[in-house]
Design a protein around this motif. Structure first.
Motif, PDB file in Angstrom:
ATOM      1  N   MET A   1       2.846   7.157   4.856  1.00 38.02           N
ATOM      2  CA  MET A   1       2.505   5.801   4.440  1.00 38.02           C
ATOM      3  C   MET A   1       2.542   5.739   2.917  1.00 38.02           C
ATOM      4  SD  MET A   1       0.539   4.302   7.461  1.00 38.02           S
ATOM      5  CE  MET A   1      -0.687   3.438   6.594  1.00 38.02           C
ATOM      6  N   GLN A   2       2.772   4.542   2.411  1.00 40.31           N
ATOM      7  CA  GLN A   2       2.820   4.315   0.966  1.00 40.31           C
ATOM      8  C   GLN A   2       2.112   3.003   0.677  1.00 40.31           C
ATOM      9  OE1 GLN A   2       4.122   6.044  -1.776  1.00 40.31           O
ATOM     10  NE2 GLN A   2       3.275   4.398  -2.999  1.00 40.31           N
ATOM     11  N   HIS A   3       1.160   3.028  -0.243  1.00 40.34           N
ATOM     12  CA  HIS A   3       0.444   1.816  -0.637  1.00 40.34           C
ATOM     13  C   HIS A   3       1.232   1.122  -1.740  1.00 40.34           C
ATOM     14  CE1 HIS A   3      -3.068  -0.523  -2.263  1.00 40.34           C
ATOM     15  NE2 HIS A   3      -3.094  -0.785  -0.976  1.00 40.34           N
ATOM     16  N   THR A   4       1.653  -0.100  -1.483  1.00 40.54           N
ATOM     17  CA  THR A   4       2.426  -0.879  -2.452  1.00 40.54           C
ATOM     18  C   THR A   4       1.806  -2.262  -2.539  1.00 40.54           C
ATOM     19  OG1 THR A   4       4.416   0.337  -1.821  1.00 40.54           O
ATOM     20  CG2 THR A   4       4.735  -1.713  -3.037  1.00 40.54           C
ATOM     21  N   GLY A   5       1.367  -2.626  -3.729  1.00 39.56           N
ATOM     22  CA  GLY A   5       0.687  -3.911  -3.872  1.00 39.56           C
ATOM     23  C   GLY A   5      -0.573  -3.911  -3.025  1.00 39.56           C
ATOM     24  N   ASP A   6      -0.689  -4.885  -2.123  1.00 40.22           N
ATOM     25  CA  ASP A   6      -1.873  -4.946  -1.260  1.00 40.22           C
ATOM     26  C   ASP A   6      -1.545  -4.568   0.181  1.00 40.22           C
ATOM     27  OD1 ASP A   6      -0.367  -7.143  -0.608  1.00 40.22           O
ATOM     28  OD2 ASP A   6      -2.021  -8.578  -0.680  1.00 40.22           O
ATOM     29  N   GLN A   7      -0.414  -3.864   0.380  1.00 42.55           N
ATOM     30  CA  GLN A   7      -0.010  -3.511   1.736  1.00 42.55           C
ATOM     31  C   GLN A   7       0.274  -2.013   1.851  1.00 42.55           C
ATOM     32  OE1 GLN A   7       2.550  -6.776   3.678  1.00 42.55           O
ATOM     33  NE2 GLN A   7       3.313  -6.589   1.590  1.00 42.55           N
ATOM     34  N   TRP A   8       0.151  -1.531   3.072  1.00 43.32           N
ATOM     35  CA  TRP A   8       0.568  -0.173   3.403  1.00 43.32           C
ATOM     36  C   TRP A   8       1.871  -0.259   4.172  1.00 43.32           C
ATOM     37  CZ3 TRP A   8      -1.366   4.441   1.872  1.00 43.32           C
ATOM     38  CH2 TRP A   8      -2.623   4.428   1.236  1.00 43.32           C
ATOM     39  N   LEU A   9       2.803   0.619   3.811  1.00 43.61           N
ATOM     40  CA  LEU A   9       4.110   0.656   4.451  1.00 43.61           C
ATOM     41  C   LEU A   9       4.320   2.018   5.102  1.00 43.61           C
ATOM     42  CD1 LEU A   9       5.927  -0.880   1.399  1.00 43.61           C
ATOM     43  CD2 LEU A   9       5.594  -2.040   3.571  1.00 43.61           C
ATOM     44  N   ASP A  10       4.971   2.014   6.251  1.00 46.18           N
ATOM     45  CA  ASP A  10       5.341   3.228   6.964  1.00 46.18           C
ATOM     46  C   ASP A  10       6.777   3.561   6.601  1.00 46.18           C
ATOM     47  OD1 ASP A  10       5.732   5.264   8.903  1.00 46.18           O
ATOM     48  OD2 ASP A  10       6.283   3.796  10.425  1.00 46.18           O
ATOM     49  N   CYS A  11       7.048   4.834   6.332  1.00 45.78           N
ATOM     50  CA  CYS A  11       8.393   5.262   5.956  1.00 45.78           C
ATOM     51  C   CYS A  11       8.564   6.719   6.346  1.00 45.78           C
ATOM     52  CB  CYS A  11       8.567   5.109   4.446  1.00 45.78           C
ATOM     53  SG  CYS A  11      10.126   5.720   3.791  1.00 45.78           S
TER      54      CYS A  11
END
Length: 183
Positions: free
Chosen positions: A84-94
């Motif tokens: 996971m990566q925290h970007t801005g105010d969201q978490w993204l799965d990659c």
């Protein structure tokens, strides 16, 4: 008479059938004329069970690639590490992919990034891995060895296998165009 190509061995740093199949598909897509032997082997990632940054996921993929090529004495080692990566105010799965050859050259690629819904992020912050969370939310068992987060969130329009296969292809660019990577 057609020229014969020896079978090239690829070691995948995981026994997860989705990851092994993604690697097989990617190598066959990039070099369809070549015969491949793709085999999974369990190797440590050296990172947490649920990586929480791109940097940690990349390190895990590199560790798995290096461990796999050594474990099976293969021509290529491939490590795939979801995180996971925290970007801005969201978490993204990659998912991150590292491919290493016998000379130590390493290619790096990734899957697409997909937003993880906040209620799922809360469960991860409570100590669960994304794979466990999606099993709970979607009432599944072991979905990380099937359609995974990508597939369940998109009705399999994007599957875990296809997403990882694309990431492996991206990592293989290092070996498709090696002259662009020389110093």
């Amino acid at each position: 008479m057609q020229e014969m190509h020896p079978v090239i061995r690829v070691a995948v740093g995981s026994r997860n059938p989705v990851k092994v199949e993604a690697v097989r598909q990617a190598f066959e897509r990039v070099w369809p004329e070549q015969a491949w032997e793709v085999q999974g082997v369990e190797v440590p990632s050296g990172v947490s069970n649920q990586p929480m940054s791109d940097e940690e996921s990349i390190q895990g993929a590199r560790n798995r690639a290096s461990g796999a090529i050594s474990a099976l004495d293969a021509d290529y080692g491939v490590g795939l590490e979801g995180g996971m990566q925290h970007t801005g105010d969201q978490w993204l799965d990659c998912g991150w992919i590292a491919v290493v050859d016998r000379q130590g050259h390493m290619g790096l690629g990734s899957t697409v990034k997909m937003v993880v819904p906040e209620r799922m992020v809360r469960m991860i912050h409570e100590g669960l891995e994304l794979g466990e969370v999606i099993d709970i939310v979607f009432e599944r068992q072991n979905s990380k060895q099937a359609e995974g987060h990508f597939g369940l969130m998109t009705r399999n329009a994007l599957t875990r296998t296809s997403g990882y296969a694309d990431g492996v292809v991206a990592a293989l660019a290092r070996f498709v165009q090696p002259y662009l990577f020389t110093e």
